[in-house]
Design an enzyme around this catalytic site. Structure first.
Site, PDB file in Angstrom:
ATOM      1  N   ASP A  57      -5.563  -6.024  -6.700  1.00  0.00           N
ATOM      2  CA  ASP A  57      -6.768  -5.860  -5.872  1.00  0.00           C
ATOM      3  C   ASP A  57      -7.532  -4.611  -6.301  1.00  0.00           C
ATOM      4  O   ASP A  57      -7.444  -3.572  -5.660  1.00  0.00           O
ATOM      5  CB  ASP A  57      -6.289  -5.756  -4.409  1.00  0.00           C
ATOM      6  CG  ASP A  57      -7.419  -5.564  -3.414  1.00  0.00           C
ATOM      7  OD1 ASP A  57      -8.579  -5.862  -3.754  1.00  0.00           O
ATOM      8  OD2 ASP A  57      -7.129  -5.110  -2.293  1.00  0.00           O
TER       9      ASP A  57
ATOM     10  N   LYS B 177     -10.974  -4.807  -7.230  1.00  0.00           N
ATOM     11  CA  LYS B 177     -12.390  -4.980  -6.835  1.00  0.00           C
ATOM     12  C   LYS B 177     -13.375  -4.451  -7.885  1.00  0.00           C
ATOM     13  O   LYS B 177     -14.164  -3.551  -7.616  1.00  0.00           O
ATOM     14  CB  LYS B 177     -12.656  -4.272  -5.501  1.00  0.00           C
ATOM     15  CG  LYS B 177     -11.810  -4.775  -4.345  1.00  0.00           C
ATOM     16  CD  LYS B 177     -12.239  -4.100  -3.037  1.00  0.00           C
ATOM     17  CE  LYS B 177     -11.483  -4.570  -1.834  1.00  0.00           C
ATOM     18  NZ  LYS B 177     -10.071  -4.139  -1.804  1.00  0.00           N
ATOM     19  N   LEU B 178     -13.354  -5.062  -9.069  1.00  0.00           N
ATOM     20  CA  LEU B 178     -14.228  -4.576 -10.141  1.00  0.00           C
ATOM     21  C   LEU B 178     -15.703  -4.818  -9.818  1.00  0.00           C
ATOM     22  O   LEU B 178     -16.069  -5.836  -9.225  1.00  0.00           O
ATOM     23  CB  LEU B 178     -13.866  -5.257 -11.475  1.00  0.00           C
ATOM     24  CG  LEU B 178     -12.709  -4.600 -12.241  1.00  0.00           C
ATOM     25  CD1 LEU B 178     -11.389  -4.750 -11.525  1.00  0.00           C
ATOM     26  CD2 LEU B 178     -12.613  -5.183 -13.643  1.00  0.00           C
ATOM     27  N   HIS B 179     -16.535  -3.884 -10.240  1.00  0.00           N
ATOM     28  CA  HIS B 179     -17.991  -3.973 -10.031  1.00  0.00           C
ATOM     29  C   HIS B 179     -18.654  -3.051 -11.052  1.00  0.00           C
ATOM     30  O   HIS B 179     -18.675  -1.834 -10.889  1.00  0.00           O
ATOM     31  CB  HIS B 179     -18.322  -3.522  -8.590  1.00  0.00           C
ATOM     32  CG  HIS B 179     -19.742  -3.737  -8.196  1.00  0.00           C
ATOM     33  ND1 HIS B 179     -20.202  -3.523  -6.924  1.00  0.00           N
ATOM     34  CD2 HIS B 179     -20.819  -4.158  -8.908  1.00  0.00           C
ATOM     35  CE1 HIS B 179     -21.502  -3.797  -6.854  1.00  0.00           C
ATOM     36  NE2 HIS B 179     -21.891  -4.181  -8.059  1.00  0.00           N
ATOM     37  N   ASP B 180     -19.159  -3.648 -12.146  1.00  0.00           N
ATOM     38  CA  ASP B 180     -19.791  -2.845 -13.209  1.00  0.00           C
ATOM     39  C   ASP B 180     -20.678  -3.797 -14.016  1.00  0.00           C
ATOM     40  O   ASP B 180     -20.867  -4.953 -13.601  1.00  0.00           O
ATOM     41  CB  ASP B 180     -18.699  -2.188 -14.081  1.00  0.00           C
ATOM     42  CG  ASP B 180     -19.172  -0.891 -14.732  1.00  0.00           C
ATOM     43  OD1 ASP B 180     -20.329  -0.838 -15.202  1.00  0.00           O
ATOM     44  OD2 ASP B 180     -18.383   0.065 -14.781  1.00  0.00           O
TER      45      ASP B 180
ATOM     46  N   ASP C 258       0.845  -1.200   0.000  1.00  0.00           N
ATOM     47  CA  ASP C 258       0.000   0.000   0.000  1.00  0.00           C
ATOM     48  C   ASP C 258       0.877   1.246   0.000  1.00  0.00           C
ATOM     49  O   ASP C 258       0.955   1.975   0.992  1.00  0.00           O
ATOM     50  CB  ASP C 258      -0.956  -0.035   1.204  1.00  0.00           C
ATOM     51  CG  ASP C 258      -1.965  -1.163   1.088  1.00  0.00           C
ATOM     52  OD1 ASP C 258      -2.424  -1.427  -0.044  1.00  0.00           O
ATOM     53  OD2 ASP C 258      -2.299  -1.794   2.108  1.00  0.00           O
TER      54      ASP C 258
ATOM     55  N   GLN D  21      -7.249  -2.174  12.340  1.00  0.00           N
ATOM     56  CA  GLN D  21      -7.970  -3.442  12.133  1.00  0.00           C
ATOM     57  C   GLN D  21      -8.729  -3.792  13.409  1.00  0.00           C
ATOM     58  O   GLN D  21      -8.233  -3.562  14.511  1.00  0.00           O
ATOM     59  CB  GLN D  21      -6.994  -4.573  11.779  1.00  0.00           C
ATOM     60  CG  GLN D  21      -6.303  -4.418  10.423  1.00  0.00           C
ATOM     61  CD  GLN D  21      -7.199  -4.786   9.237  1.00  0.00           C
ATOM     62  OE1 GLN D  21      -8.392  -5.019   9.407  1.00  0.00           O
ATOM     63  NE2 GLN D  21      -6.631  -4.801   8.052  1.00  0.00           N
TER      64      GLN D  21
ATOM     65  N   THR E 213     -15.487  -5.360   5.008  1.00  0.00           N
ATOM     66  CA  THR E 213     -15.500  -5.386   6.481  1.00  0.00           C
ATOM     67  C   THR E 213     -15.874  -4.013   7.053  1.00  0.00           C
ATOM     68  O   THR E 213     -16.187  -3.901   8.223  1.00  0.00           O
ATOM     69  CB  THR E 213     -14.137  -5.826   7.050  1.00  0.00           C
ATOM     70  OG1 THR E 213     -13.113  -5.159   6.322  1.00  0.00           O
ATOM     71  CG2 THR E 213     -13.951  -7.316   6.923  1.00  0.00           C
TER      72      THR E 213
ATOM     73  N   ARG F  97       0.964  -3.537   6.937  1.00  0.00           N
ATOM     74  CA  ARG F  97       1.823  -2.763   7.837  1.00  0.00           C
ATOM     75  C   ARG F  97       2.711  -3.579   8.770  1.00  0.00           C
ATOM     76  O   ARG F  97       3.834  -3.138   9.052  1.00  0.00           O
ATOM     77  CB  ARG F  97       0.965  -1.750   8.603  1.00  0.00           C
ATOM     78  CG  ARG F  97       0.513  -0.612   7.690  1.00  0.00           C
ATOM     79  CD  ARG F  97      -0.693   0.100   8.195  1.00  0.00           C
ATOM     80  NE  ARG F  97      -1.869  -0.763   8.206  1.00  0.00           N
ATOM     81  CZ  ARG F  97      -3.059  -0.384   8.642  1.00  0.00           C
ATOM     82  NH1 ARG F  97      -3.219   0.832   9.118  1.00  0.00           N
ATOM     83  NH2 ARG F  97      -4.087  -1.213   8.587  1.00  0.00           N
TER      84      ARG F  97
ATOM     85  N   LYS G  76       0.533  -7.736  -3.156  1.00  0.00           N
ATOM     86  CA  LYS G  76      -0.789  -7.213  -3.522  1.00  0.00           C
ATOM     87  C   LYS G  76      -0.632  -5.759  -3.933  1.00  0.00           C
ATOM     88  O   LYS G  76      -0.055  -4.953  -3.209  1.00  0.00           O
ATOM     89  CB  LYS G  76      -1.752  -7.302  -2.326  1.00  0.00           C
ATOM     90  CG  LYS G  76      -3.132  -6.720  -2.633  1.00  0.00           C
ATOM     91  CD  LYS G  76      -4.123  -7.059  -1.540  1.00  0.00           C
ATOM     92  CE  LYS G  76      -4.230  -6.024  -0.456  1.00  0.00           C
ATOM     93  NZ  LYS G  76      -4.899  -4.768  -0.847  1.00  0.00           N
TER      94      LYS G  76
ATOM     95  N   PRO H 215     -21.728  -6.549 -16.757  1.00  0.00           N
ATOM     96  CA  PRO H 215     -20.908  -7.693 -17.169  1.00  0.00           C
ATOM     97  C   PRO H 215     -19.992  -7.416 -18.357  1.00  0.00           C
ATOM     98  O   PRO H 215     -18.816  -7.778 -18.339  1.00  0.00           O
ATOM     99  CB  PRO H 215     -21.959  -8.759 -17.501  1.00  0.00           C
ATOM    100  CG  PRO H 215     -23.104  -8.441 -16.602  1.00  0.00           C
ATOM    101  CD  PRO H 215     -23.141  -6.934 -16.526  1.00  0.00           C
ATOM    102  N   ASN H 216     -20.491  -6.740 -19.373  1.00  0.00           N
ATOM    103  CA  ASN H 216     -19.666  -6.519 -20.568  1.00  0.00           C
ATOM    104  C   ASN H 216     -18.428  -5.672 -20.250  1.00  0.00           C
ATOM    105  O   ASN H 216     -17.329  -5.959 -20.727  1.00  0.00           O
ATOM    106  CB  ASN H 216     -20.523  -5.839 -21.646  1.00  0.00           C
ATOM    107  CG  ASN H 216     -19.778  -5.691 -22.944  1.00  0.00           C
ATOM    108  OD1 ASN H 216     -19.289  -6.677 -23.504  1.00  0.00           O
ATOM    109  ND2 ASN H 216     -19.649  -4.459 -23.422  1.00  0.00           N
TER     110      ASN H 216
HETATM  111  O1  C5P Z   1      -1.734  -3.025   6.768  1.00  0.00           O
HETATM  112  P1  C5P Z   1      -2.713  -4.165   6.865  1.00  0.00           P
HETATM  113  O2  C5P Z   1      -2.094  -5.491   7.226  1.00  0.00           O
HETATM  114  O3  C5P Z   1      -3.904  -3.815   7.735  1.00  0.00           O
HETATM  115  O4  C5P Z   1      -3.226  -4.318   5.360  1.00  0.00           O
HETATM  116  C1  C5P Z   1      -4.277  -5.177   5.016  1.00  0.00           C
HETATM  117  C2  C5P Z   1      -4.562  -5.067   3.550  1.00  0.00           C
HETATM  118  O5  C5P Z   1      -5.714  -5.835   3.270  1.00  0.00           O
HETATM  119  C3  C5P Z   1      -4.862  -3.638   3.078  1.00  0.00           C
HETATM  120  O6  C5P Z   1      -4.415  -3.528   1.728  1.00  0.00           O
HETATM  121  C4  C5P Z   1      -6.369  -3.567   3.131  1.00  0.00           C
HETATM  122  O7  C5P Z   1      -6.915  -2.660   2.215  1.00  0.00           O
HETATM  123  C5  C5P Z   1      -6.759  -5.005   2.757  1.00  0.00           C
HETATM  124  N1  C5P Z   1      -8.077  -5.437   3.218  1.00  0.00           N
HETATM  125  C6  C5P Z   1      -8.434  -5.440   4.555  1.00  0.00           C
HETATM  126  N2  C5P Z   1      -9.678  -5.862   4.937  1.00  0.00           N
HETATM  127  C7  C5P Z   1     -10.554  -6.281   4.016  1.00  0.00           C
HETATM  128  C8  C5P Z   1     -10.223  -6.286   2.659  1.00  0.00           C
HETATM  129  C9  C5P Z   1      -8.955  -5.859   2.305  1.00  0.00           C
HETATM  130  O8  C5P Z   1      -7.625  -5.089   5.408  1.00  0.00           O
HETATM  131  N3  C5P Z   1     -11.724  -6.725   4.405  1.00  0.00           N
END
Ligand code: C5P
Length: 232
Positions: free
Chosen positions: A59, A61-64, A10, A190, A119, A211, A32, A66-67
């Site tokens: 990562d 996360k596509l959402h549109d 990130d 988190q 989440t 992180r 990622k 189908p075509n």
């Molecule tokens: O730094 P950290 O370990 O919290 O990074 C977790 C990665 O996972 C980040 O890129 C975050 O956007 C992603 N992610 C998440 N929870 C989700 C989906 C993706 O933490 N439910």
């Protein structure tokens, strides 16, 4: 399914990500690449990281419709990524179109996984804003089943949900799980966290770790510790 640690890169610039990846002179981690880095640097960043020998989970996360998703996925597949994702909320038609777009002329394709409910979405906002009255975990499992029935390879979920997803969708259905922290580390923003060792016990196939590795004083040592705990 080969268990692996995916490092969430990130960062907002190519310079930062290369400074970070340059430290890994031995094993090249599965990385990622998220929206921040992709939108900052474009598809070239994917080609360059791939050329350095890393596997890539893109990562986006596509959402549109189908075509549109099918055509976008064909472009991402051409970038030779190893894993990419869509929102299951885009429905089965969209998920199937994504798979078609991803499949290369030789029949190979990256793994395709689905995001179920983010989440950051809680039951209250699901009910009030999305008009979904079912419990959150029921919605997550239902979306996971839709993804499986559409032919996708797995879902992003909490390690705490891995066991249930495997029960509902089968042991071969891949669980990719963020929210991982060392027992003696910072939790940060988190909420429900799991150690790499616990994620292994719970049956996660891939853990996504940001992180705890990227912000560590010694990122390579932190990565190796993660691999040791999770892969063994
Ligand atoms: O730094 P950290 O370990 O919290 O990074 C977790 C990665 O996972 C980040 O890129 C975050 O956007 C992603 N992610 C998440 N929870 C989700 C989906 C993706 O933490 N439910």
């Amino acid at each position: 399914m080969g268990k692996d640690v995916i490092v969430a890169c990130d960062f907002s610039s190519a310079r930062q990500v290369f400074d970070f990846l340059d430290r890994f002179t031995d094993k090249k981690p599965f990385v990622k690449i998220g929206m921040e880095l992709f939108y900052a640097e474009g598809p070239q960043i994917v080609r360059e990281i791939k050329a350095r020998g890393h596997k890539i989970f893109l990562d986006l996360k596509l959402h549109d419709i189908p075509n549109t998703v099918k055509k976008a996925m064909a472009v991402l597949s051409g970038l030779d990524v190893d894993m990419c994702n869509v929102h299951a909320a885009g429905t089965s038609a969209m998920m199937k179109a994504a798979l078609e777009g991803l499949t290369r002329p030789d029949g190979s394709r990256p793994l395709l996984i689905a995001v179920t409910q983010l989440t950051s979405t809680d039951e209250e906002s699901m009910r009030r804003e999305l008009l979904i009255d079912r419990p959150l975990d029921e919605t997550v499992m239902h979306y996971a089943r839709n993804a499986m029935e559409s032919g996708l390879d797995g879902v992003v979920c909490s390690p705490l949900e891995s066991g249930k997803v495997h029960q509902v969708c089968g042991a071969g259905f891949v669980t990719v799980t963020p929210g991982v922290r060392f027992a003696d580390g910072d939790v940060g923003d988190q909420k429900r966290v799991t150690t790499p060792a616990r994620a292994k016990e719970l049956g996660s196939d891939y853990i996504v770790v940001g992180r705890p590795i990227t912000a560590a004083a010694d990122p390579v040592a932190a990565y190796n510790r993660c691999v040791e705990e999770f892969v063994g």
